[in-house]
Design a protein around this motif. Structure first.
Motif, mmCIF file in Angstrom:
data_model
loop_
_atom_site.group_PDB
_atom_site.id
_atom_site.type_symbol
_atom_site.label_atom_id
_atom_site.label_comp_id
_atom_site.label_asym_id
_atom_site.label_seq_id
_atom_site.Cartn_x
_atom_site.Cartn_y
_atom_site.Cartn_z
ATOM 1 N N UNK A 198 54.216 72.063 60.866
ATOM 2 C CA UNK A 198 55.613 71.728 60.786
ATOM 3 C C UNK A 198 55.970 71.413 62.268
ATOM 4 N N UNK A 199 55.825 72.351 63.058
ATOM 5 C CA UNK A 199 55.787 71.982 64.479
ATOM 6 C C UNK A 199 55.116 71.113 65.088
ATOM 7 N N UNK A 200 53.783 71.007 64.754
ATOM 8 C CA UNK A 200 53.018 69.853 65.063
ATOM 9 C C UNK A 200 53.562 68.370 64.771
ATOM 10 N N UNK A 201 54.313 68.185 63.605
ATOM 11 C CA UNK A 201 54.734 66.902 63.095
ATOM 12 C C UNK A 201 56.168 66.484 63.497
ATOM 13 N N UNK A 202 56.604 67.582 64.351
ATOM 14 C CA UNK A 202 58.206 67.369 64.767
ATOM 15 C C UNK A 202 58.125 66.521 66.031
ATOM 16 N N UNK A 203 58.665 65.520 65.915
ATOM 17 C CA UNK A 203 58.617 64.682 67.122
ATOM 18 C C UNK A 203 59.711 64.737 68.320
ATOM 19 N N UNK A 204 60.522 65.912 68.013
ATOM 20 C CA UNK A 204 61.489 66.334 68.854
ATOM 21 C C UNK A 204 60.895 67.056 70.221
ATOM 22 N N UNK A 205 59.582 67.611 69.905
ATOM 23 C CA UNK A 205 58.983 68.501 70.944
ATOM 24 C C UNK A 205 58.052 67.657 71.639
ATOM 25 N N UNK A 206 58.113 67.518 73.145
ATOM 26 C CA UNK A 206 57.547 67.066 74.196
ATOM 27 C C UNK A 206 56.139 67.190 74.166
ATOM 28 N N UNK A 207 55.723 68.487 73.545
ATOM 29 C CA UNK A 207 54.298 68.758 73.430
ATOM 30 C C UNK A 207 53.618 67.946 72.502
ATOM 31 N N UNK A 208 54.312 67.334 71.531
ATOM 32 C CA UNK A 208 53.681 66.549 70.550
ATOM 33 C C UNK A 208 53.636 64.993 70.955
ATOM 34 N N UNK A 209 54.046 64.594 72.169
ATOM 35 C CA UNK A 209 54.206 63.184 72.430
ATOM 36 C C UNK A 209 52.865 63.216 73.368
ATOM 37 N N UNK A 210 52.503 61.761 73.686
ATOM 38 C CA UNK A 210 51.588 61.405 74.309
ATOM 39 C C UNK A 210 51.687 61.470 75.757
ATOM 40 N N UNK A 239 51.935 59.726 85.280
ATOM 41 C CA UNK A 239 52.580 61.105 85.119
ATOM 42 C C UNK A 239 53.965 60.996 84.149
ATOM 43 N N UNK A 240 54.032 60.679 82.951
ATOM 44 C CA UNK A 240 54.998 60.662 82.323
ATOM 45 C C UNK A 240 54.500 60.519 80.512
ATOM 46 N N UNK A 241 55.542 60.846 79.735
ATOM 47 C CA UNK A 241 55.357 61.080 78.490
ATOM 48 C C UNK A 241 55.748 59.869 77.907
ATOM 49 N N UNK A 242 55.229 59.557 76.702
ATOM 50 C CA UNK A 242 55.801 58.341 75.871
ATOM 51 C C UNK A 242 56.140 58.882 74.442
ATOM 52 N N UNK A 243 57.318 58.780 74.084
ATOM 53 C CA UNK A 243 58.113 59.272 73.141
ATOM 54 C C UNK A 243 57.567 58.611 71.923
ATOM 55 N N UNK A 244 57.889 59.148 70.686
ATOM 56 C CA UNK A 244 57.238 58.294 69.476
ATOM 57 C C UNK A 244 58.093 56.905 69.316
ATOM 58 N N UNK A 292 59.319 55.550 77.754
ATOM 59 C CA UNK A 292 58.588 56.236 78.818
ATOM 60 C C UNK A 292 59.656 57.529 79.378
ATOM 61 N N UNK A 293 59.155 58.602 79.355
ATOM 62 C CA UNK A 293 59.846 59.827 80.034
ATOM 63 C C UNK A 293 59.394 60.394 81.190
ATOM 64 N N UNK A 294 59.864 60.267 82.288
ATOM 65 C CA UNK A 294 59.447 60.881 83.475
ATOM 66 C C UNK A 294 59.848 61.934 83.915
#
Length: 135
Positions: free
Chosen positions: A101-113, A119-124, A128-130
């Motif tokens: 359940x945690x791994x499929x939850x898109x609200x957690x930045x740890x599940x983002x690319x 040096x940034x994350x890409x949300x679902x 881009x989130x820097x």
């Protein structure tokens, strides 16, 4: 030390100690008493007292999530990045992060690319989130 339970609800200061044990093959080899309310803050003093004794330092340390914090991990790794001992100490959210359940939850930045070069994350949603600042 203020105890967690206060049945009288009067903020009374009660005596309490935290006992730490070092065991091997279910035998107690060393113990220490602390006035720290949490195991997290007892880990370092306990191992320092063990090091000051005539007993050898352990090659492997296994502890529960109550001991998991950055300070304890850095102590285990050692000053020169050469481990003092091997350790298995999970952090507080480890078990929760491993469930489906945690791994499929898109609200957690740890599940983002994460894009290392930028040096940034890409949300679902493809945004881009820097990094901005520490709180």
């Amino acid at each position: 030390m203020r105890m967690k339970e206060d049945h009288m609800k009067n903020g009374q200061l009660k005596l309490g100690y935290n006992v730490q044990l070092a065991t091997e093959n279910q035998f107690i080899l060393f113990y220490s008493l602390h006035q720290c309310p949490t195991d997290t803050r007892c880990f370092l003093p306990h191992l320092e007292r063990l090091a000051a004794s005539s007993l050898p330092m352990p090659k492997n340390v296994i502890a529960d999530t109550g001991y998991g914090c950055e300070e304890n991990y850095l102590y285990a790794i050692g000053e020169e990045k050469e481990p003092r001992f091997d350790f298995l100490i999970p952090y507080g959210g480890y078990k929760k992060e491993k469930n489906r359940r945690y791994k499929k939850d898109i609200r957690h930045a740890s599940n983002w690319t994460y894009e290392e070069l930028e040096d940034r994350f890409v949300c679902p949603n493809g945004r881009y989130v820097s990094f901005m600042k520490y709180h």
